[in-house]
Design a protein around this motif. Structure first.
Motif, short mmCIF file in Angstrom:
data_model
loop_
_atom_site.label_atom_id
_atom_site.label_comp_id
_atom_site.label_asym_id
_atom_site.label_seq_id
_atom_site.Cartn_x
_atom_site.Cartn_y
_atom_site.Cartn_z
N CYS A 1 -13.63 -6.36 -2.96
CA CYS A 1 -13.12 -7.07 -1.67
C CYS A 1 -12.97 -6.01 -0.61
O CYS A 1 -12.57 -4.70 -0.85
CB CYS A 1 -11.52 -7.10 -2.11
SG CYS A 1 -10.54 -7.82 -0.74
N LEU A 2 -13.37 -6.22 0.48
CA LEU A 2 -13.70 -5.44 1.72
C LEU A 2 -12.20 -5.04 2.29
O LEU A 2 -12.08 -3.90 2.67
CB LEU A 2 -14.36 -6.19 2.72
CG LEU A 2 -15.86 -6.58 2.33
CD1 LEU A 2 -16.58 -7.32 3.73
CD2 LEU A 2 -16.82 -5.43 2.16
N LEU A 3 -11.26 -6.00 1.97
CA LEU A 3 -9.95 -5.65 2.53
C LEU A 3 -9.26 -4.51 1.62
O LEU A 3 -8.81 -3.51 2.03
CB LEU A 3 -9.05 -6.89 2.73
CG LEU A 3 -9.57 -7.85 3.53
CD1 LEU A 3 -8.61 -8.99 3.62
CD2 LEU A 3 -10.27 -7.60 4.85
N ALA A 4 -9.58 -4.53 0.38
CA ALA A 4 -9.12 -3.83 -0.75
C ALA A 4 -9.69 -2.42 -0.40
O ALA A 4 -8.79 -1.37 -0.50
CB ALA A 4 -9.23 -4.23 -2.11
N ARG A 5 -10.82 -2.48 -0.09
CA ARG A 5 -11.55 -1.10 0.15
C ARG A 5 -10.93 -0.37 1.23
O ARG A 5 -10.96 0.84 1.26
CB ARG A 5 -12.88 -1.42 0.28
CG ARG A 5 -14.02 -0.22 0.54
CD ARG A 5 -15.58 -0.56 0.47
NE ARG A 5 -15.82 -1.63 -0.44
CZ ARG A 5 -17.10 -2.30 -0.59
NH1 ARG A 5 -17.81 -1.97 0.49
NH2 ARG A 5 -17.27 -3.06 -1.65
N ILE A 6 -10.74 -0.96 2.47
CA ILE A 6 -10.22 -0.30 3.46
C ILE A 6 -8.57 -0.03 3.23
O ILE A 6 -8.29 0.87 3.59
CB ILE A 6 -9.78 -1.58 4.84
CG1 ILE A 6 -11.40 -1.66 5.22
CG2 ILE A 6 -9.19 -1.07 5.73
CD1 ILE A 6 -11.46 -2.79 6.44
N ALA A 7 -7.95 -0.76 2.28
CA ALA A 7 -6.63 -0.60 1.93
C ALA A 7 -6.37 0.89 1.15
O ALA A 7 -5.74 1.71 1.45
CB ALA A 7 -5.82 -1.76 1.19
N GLU A 8 -7.35 0.99 0.25
CA GLU A 8 -7.28 2.05 -0.72
C GLU A 8 -7.59 3.25 0.04
O GLU A 8 -7.14 4.32 -0.11
CB GLU A 8 -8.45 1.73 -1.98
CG GLU A 8 -7.71 0.81 -2.82
CD GLU A 8 -8.70 0.62 -4.12
OE1 GLU A 8 -9.34 1.70 -4.52
OE2 GLU A 8 -9.06 -0.31 -4.60
N SER A 9 -8.67 3.21 0.98
CA SER A 9 -9.07 4.44 1.64
C SER A 9 -8.23 4.95 2.84
O SER A 9 -7.91 6.22 2.65
CB SER A 9 -10.36 4.29 2.31
OG SER A 9 -10.16 3.23 3.47
N LYS A 10 -7.16 3.96 3.11
CA LYS A 10 -6.23 4.56 4.20
C LYS A 10 -4.95 4.44 3.78
O LYS A 10 -3.91 5.43 4.47
CB LYS A 10 -6.17 3.48 5.37
CG LYS A 10 -7.46 3.56 6.33
CD LYS A 10 -7.56 2.48 7.42
CE LYS A 10 -8.72 2.75 8.24
NZ LYS A 10 -8.69 2.03 9.60
N ALA A 11 -4.48 3.78 2.76
CA ALA A 11 -3.02 4.05 2.25
C ALA A 11 -2.83 4.75 1.11
O ALA A 11 -1.52 5.30 1.21
CB ALA A 11 -2.65 2.61 1.85
N THR A 12 -3.69 5.05 0.42
CA THR A 12 -3.43 6.15 -1.00
C THR A 12 -2.73 7.41 -0.63
O THR A 12 -1.82 7.68 -1.25
CB THR A 12 -4.84 6.21 -1.64
OG1 THR A 12 -5.37 4.96 -1.89
CG2 THR A 12 -4.63 6.97 -2.88
N GLY A 13 -3.10 7.96 0.47
CA GLY A 13 -2.52 9.36 0.91
C GLY A 13 -1.00 9.03 1.20
O GLY A 13 -0.34 9.87 0.86
N LEU A 14 -0.79 8.00 1.95
CA LEU A 14 0.53 7.91 2.51
C LEU A 14 1.55 7.33 1.29
O LEU A 14 2.67 7.73 1.27
CB LEU A 14 0.50 6.81 3.68
CG LEU A 14 0.20 7.44 4.91
CD1 LEU A 14 0.22 6.31 6.06
CD2 LEU A 14 1.23 8.49 5.58
N LEU A 15 1.04 6.47 0.29
CA LEU A 15 1.84 5.88 -0.77
C LEU A 15 1.83 7.19 -1.78
O LEU A 15 2.95 7.36 -2.26
CB LEU A 15 1.07 5.07 -1.29
CG LEU A 15 0.99 3.58 -0.34
CD1 LEU A 15 0.10 2.55 -1.11
CD2 LEU A 15 2.54 2.92 -0.23
N GLY A 16 0.92 8.12 -1.96
CA GLY A 16 0.95 8.77 -3.11
C GLY A 16 0.35 8.29 -4.19
O GLY A 16 0.32 9.10 -5.32
#
Length: 333
Positions: free
Chosen positions: A266-281
């Motif tokens: 999923c292209l949307l999941a790809r963006i979410a993982e790349s941008k949110a992982t650091g902030l979420l931890g």
């Protein structure tokens, strides 16, 4: 800290840990899981097999290992399935996957159709997609971890098909789920069947302290549809897949079973993982992989390896993806 049994992270605000380092998901599963409940569900499902040989169920087929094995197993159970592949535009269906879908359906002599999932996206969903795109394209870089964690925690209550909540989603899969489940029901009714099998290893009934594999949908009284998470129902393990895949024509080159996160499909999941992982931890898709460890489908080391990989975002914005795939009109850009 990560759970000693699965991979759930203490950074996730919806997870709690006991003195032994075990998360609440693993503890609750150990306490409340009942094999008898799954046995009863399997017995009930077999009563829905049509003796006249007509189509009696649908099977979601992505072209991946889990759904391909699910289709084979459904046939072995005695059902007469039709396979389908939902295409929402932003999900990735490679040429190789299309080839596998064609091969497995031909070998198993099962009809197959690609179905456009976009008609099942409601206006509320579209507005939430727009807000999600704005969040990832321009807002997230100005967000602090506490705010993003709160968003992630609160949105998990907004993923039901009847939910009309309009909001940005840190994990787009939760938003997509609303439309997809809506689509499962509609396609089952359209095909005059009451069962939809999925190759997703997921449980239901958690709020009733009862872990089941079947979700009953009945928005129209008298027309129930049963969504079946087949791997959980039959206690499938990853190592069970190889002999099945050989039987349905997968080559030896395809037998390297890969465990991945949602970014691969999923292209949307790809963006979410790349941008949110650091902030979420933690990786937004971590909870799914943790569940697959809890049920014994994959090993903890496999899940840890999957979430440790860095996601490369697409070379375009989320808004551009949604506009190009006709999820949003171009004037929303």
């Amino acid at each position: 800290m990560r759970c000693k049994l699965c991979i759930n992270s203490s950074e996730n605000p919806s997870r709690t840990f006991d003195e032994n380092g075990v998360c609440n998901v693993c503890r609750e599963f150990k306490t409340n899981f009942s094999q008898a409940a799954l046995d009863a569900e399997l017995s009930f499902l077999k009563t829905l097999i049509r003796k006249d040989g007509s189509t009696d169920c649908l099977v979601a087929l992505s072209g991946g290992k889990d759904s391909a094995a699910a289709l084979y197993t459904v046939r072995k159970m005695g059902f007469h399935p039709k396979a389908f592949t939902f295409d929402a535009g932003y999900n990735v269906i490679s040429d190789r996957q299309r080839e596998k879908i064609k091969n497995v359906t031909q070998i198993l002599k099962v009809p197959h159709a690609y179905i456009d999932a976009r008609p099942y996206i409601s206006e509320e969903d579209r507005e939430s997609f727009r807000l999600t795109a704005e969040f990832y394209d321009s807002q997230i870089e100005h967000m602090d971890s506490e705010t993003v964690l709160k968003m992630f925690r609160d949105e998990r209550h907004c993923n039901r098909p009847k939910d009309k909540t309009i909001r940005p989603f840190v994990r787009p899969c939760r938003l997509c789920r609303r439309a997809v489940i809506r689509g499962y029901y509609a396609e089952a009714v359209r095909h005059h069947v009451s069962v939809v099998f999925l190759g997703i290893n997921e449980w239901c009934g958690v709020h009733q302290n009862n872990y089941t594999a079947v979700r009953k949908l009945e928005p129209v009284p008298g027309k129930p549809v049963y969504i079946v998470h087949l791997p959980f129902l039959i206690h499938r393990k990853m190592e069970d897949l190889v002999p099945i895949l050989r039987k349905i024509g997968w080559s030896e080159d395809d037998m390297d079973i890969h465990i991945g996160t949602g970014r691969s499909g999923c292209l949307l999941a790809r963006i979410a993982e790349s941008k949110a992982t650091g902030l979420l931890g933690f990786n937004p898709d971590e909870t799914r992989l943790a569940r697959e460890v809890t049920v014994g489908f994959i090993h903890r080391a496999q899940a840890l390896n999957a979430v440790s990989q860095q996601a490369e975002p697409p070379d375009t914005s989320m808004m551009d993806i949604l506009i190009s795939k006709n999820i949003l009109p171009s004037f929303d850009k």
